[in-house]
Design an enzyme around this catalytic site. Structure first.
Site, PDB file in Angstrom:
ATOM      1  CE  LYS A 116      -3.656  -2.620   0.239  1.00  0.00           C
ATOM      2  NZ  LYS A 116      -3.010  -3.941   0.244  1.00  0.00           N
ATOM      3  CD  GLU A 275     -10.819  -1.280  -2.597  1.00  0.00           C
ATOM      4  OE1 GLU A 275     -10.711  -0.687  -1.498  1.00  0.00           O
ATOM      5  OE2 GLU A 275     -11.169  -2.467  -2.688  1.00  0.00           O
ATOM      6  CD  GLU A 288      -6.754  -1.266  -0.395  1.00  0.00           C
ATOM      7  OE1 GLU A 288      -5.786  -1.217   0.390  1.00  0.00           O
ATOM      8  OE2 GLU A 288      -7.745  -1.987  -0.202  1.00  0.00           O
ATOM      9  CG  PHE A 348     -22.944  -7.126  13.207  1.00  0.00           C
ATOM     10  CD1 PHE A 348     -23.685  -7.529  12.109  1.00  0.00           C
ATOM     11  CD2 PHE A 348     -23.284  -5.940  13.836  1.00  0.00           C
ATOM     12  CE1 PHE A 348     -24.749  -6.762  11.650  1.00  0.00           C
ATOM     13  CE2 PHE A 348     -24.343  -5.164  13.384  1.00  0.00           C
ATOM     14  CZ  PHE A 348     -25.077  -5.584  12.290  1.00  0.00           C
TER      15      PHE A 348
END
Length: 666
Positions: A116, A275, A288, A348
């Site tokens: 990255k 992205e 990235e 979650f």
């Protein structure tokens, strides 16, 4: 063209690749760990090779084991799917050295874009706008805190080799930066074998929009429009769509052209995704480049008609692209919902176990609608703690966005999953949320709209009446059946009676049911009337009804004096009694739940990684108590209030079940 390819992956993406390979007449080889011996991708492939123990770091991401499987099977090429070794340049190099084709980009592109930090520098040189941040490597937590202060809070702490939400944390304070750095580093090491971390400015209120590119080894390239991926939780995408409801043609073209410029700058050849963060004024910033197939690629396929896996295989075989930019259009709208094995009612948290029922909606491809379900599981199969919690990717397509949303609502209602916790109720709630319906959402959507978590949907009074009418009519059918089975004498329908009281969501509805061969007319005590029609029979877990001419789908479970009903994100306990039974029930005392306020319970099946306190320690609200790892994610459990640790029942390395007691307080 290749005669045999090996898929170096598992689950739904392995199944997805197998489908296209089969369509192209290419034989497939699956690989599997101990946990996946009976998995769907193993069943679907022409051959399967065992590669080791269940943990991914002992099987799926061990290059030597994959190479041995390639040699044993005689595969000519390898598709890596996503995750695992898909963006590992050492794997690409090993394949190249062995003369095996990699169905992905060249090693140099993976190295350039997979890191990255390096990718941001290259993007800047290629004229792509980037987010401010610190481009160097960070040695330790102290340096992370210092850099975060220089960049300015809030900041995003990210794994250099990361992806899929792993190894990512948002920090708003020095304390969060220090803690987030270590957790990101640990997750990155476990998921990618690379614990390098960098920091960038976190842009508040952003939209996450990505561009799909496709390039061959002959210098040709196209961008296949964009995907909106702003509905995220903990940086993990939950719902995606194509195209974006936010972009205009000018912004789309600018983002697409910059994406291609970046791809060409690194000699890219395969499918890839660039992205971006896009702000409210449609300014966009490079995040990235993912040098692999994306999880959400089906929505692009649905609006373009282009099979991305097929294109990847053809490019890897040396074929030039047969597609030009002029051939790429936008046909209709597509939405993808990621079904996860996680319990939305427990924050979650991951859920594992056996799928006692797994019945997806029927897949269809028509001129006005489509339903697609990419999955890697089956009824009776196990959801393992060793891998990510994805069950399936449910996709719908229609000519317009509103129609695609309605198709998704119906498909989610018809999707039956039992045996584990899952996020279908939450996905259904999002489909009805005004902000999502309007397209006015950012990556902060879930945090802003569900700040206290998800407790289910509260139905409005009209929808509550619809459910009450439907369930009382269903209960009458069930009662008639019971009287027949019990052998009671006389007219069964007459003995069942017409008057009932339905209690649900804290409300009570007294109704009279007048049945006829076509259905039932349900009259409420205030005079309101609803017509219910259905062919539901007792015992069916899915009821498809019509209430006042509008469709209603209910997931139905039986309990004493009624049903458990799930519909449009609501999970309801519906009690149906005769008026006399209701009168008596009102006099019964209520049971009080056990007091667990002085216990720290394990919220998910997982592994204790770290215990931060000792017996006798005084803890304060928000203080870290321990860390539990599940499905490749670290979860820090914190004190909910001030107290003293009386007893610790678990140690690092212990595997726990849901609600196991980790520690007790005075």
């Amino acid at each position: 063209m290749f005669k045999k390819i090996l898929i170096a992956n598992r689950g739904e993406i392995a199944c997805r690749v197998i489908k296209t390979a089969r369509k192209m007449g290419i034989a497939t080889v699956a690989v599997y760990s101990d946990a996946d011996a009976g998995a769907l991708h193993v069943r679907m492939a022409d051959e399967a090779v065992h590669i080791g123990p269940s943990p991914a770091n002992q099987s799926y991401i061990v290059i030597d084991r994959i190479m041995d499987a390639i040699y044993a099977s005689g595969a000519e090429a390898v598709h890596p799917g996503y995750g695992f070794l898909s963006e590992n340049p050492k794997f690409a190099a090993a394949l190249d050295k062995a003369g095996i084709a990699f169905i992905g980009p060249p090693k140099r592109a993976i190295e350039a874009m997979g890191d990255k930090i390096t990718s941001k520098k290259i993007a800047q040189e290629a004229g792509v706008s980037t987010v401010p941040g610190y481009m160097g490597l960070i040695a330790d937590a102290d340096e992370a805190v210092k850099i975060a202060g220089q960049v300015g809070y809030p900041v995003m702490i990210k794994a250099s080799a990361g992806g899929g939400g792993k190894g990512m944390r948002i920090a708003w304070t020095d304390h969060e930066a220090r803690e987030g750095f270590q957790s990101s580093k640990n997750e990155a090491a476990n998921s990618f074998g690379d614990d390098r971390i960098f920091i960038e400015k976190f842009v508040t209120q952003p939209r996450h929009i990505e561009i799909q590119v496709l390039c061959d080894s002959h210098g040709n390239g196209v961008y296949l429009n964009e995907r909106e991926c702003s509905i995220q939780r903990r940086n993990q995408k939950v719902i995606e769509e194509a195209p974006s409801p936010f972009l205009d043609d000018e912004t789309r073209r600018a983002m697409g052209e910059q994406s291609l410029a970046l791809a060409h700058a690194v000699g890219y050849a395969s499918a890839g995704t660039v992205e971006f963060i896009v702000d409210g004024d449609r300014n966009f910033y490079f995040l990235e480049m993912n040098t692999r197939l994306q999880v959400e690629h089906p929505v692009t396929e649905l609006i373009t008609g282009i099979d991305l896996v097929e294109q990847m295989i053809r490019i890897a075989a040396g074929e030039p692209l047969a597609i030009t930019q002029a051939d790429v259009g936008i046909n209709g709208w597509a939405i993808e919902s990621r079904l996860y094995a996680e319990d939305p009612y427990r924050g979650f948290l991951p859920s594992i176990g056996r799928l006692t029922r797994y019945r997806p909606p029927e897949e269809v491809t028509e001129t006005t609608r489509a339903v697609r379900n990419d999955t890697g599981v089956f009824e009776g199969g196990e959801i393992s703690m060793f891998y990510d919690p994805m069950i399936a990717k449910l996709c719908t397509w229609a000519p317009t966005r509103s129609e695609a949303i309605e198709e998704m609502r119906t498909a989610l209602e018809a999707f039956e999953v039992e045996g584990i916790g899952h996020n279908i109720p939450f996905l259904a709630a999002v489909m009805d949320h005004p902000k999502f319906v309007s397209g006015d959402m950012t990556t902060a959507f879930i945090a802003e709209e569900y700040p206290e978590g998800f407790d289910g949907v509260t139905l409005d009074r009209y929808d509550l009446r619809r459910v009450a009418a439907a369930t009382t009519a269903m209960n009458r059918v069930a009662e008639i059946r019971r009287t027949r089975i019990s052998g009671r004498m006389g007219n069964h329908e007459r003995r069942v009676g017409n008057h009932w009281v339905a209690q649900l969501q804290g409300e009570m509805f007294a109704v009279r049911i007048d049945a006829d061969p076509e259905g039932s007319t349900v009259t409420f005590d205030d005079g309101a009337v609803m017509r219910v029609e259905s062919d539901w029979t007792p015992g069916q877990p899915l009821a498809r009804l019509s209430v006042n001419g509008d469709p209603l789908i209910l997931k139905v479970g039986k309990h004493t004096h009624g049903f458990r009903v799930r519909s449009r994100g609501a999970d309801l306990s519906v009690t149906i009694r005769t008026p006399r039974q209701q009168e008596l029930a009102a006099r019964m005392p209520e049971k009080t739940p056990a007091d667990t306020s002085k216990l720290l319970l394990c919220p998910m099946p997982g592994l204790i990684v770290k215990v931060d306190v000792e017996e006798g320690d005084e803890v304060h609200e928000g203080q870290a108590l321990c860390t539990v790892e599940a499905m490749k994610m670290e979860n820090i459990l914190r004190a909910e209030k001030k107290g003293v640790v009386a007893r610790i029942n678990a140690a690092p390395g212990d595997s726990l079940k849901v609600d196991d007691v980790i520690m007790e307080f005075e």
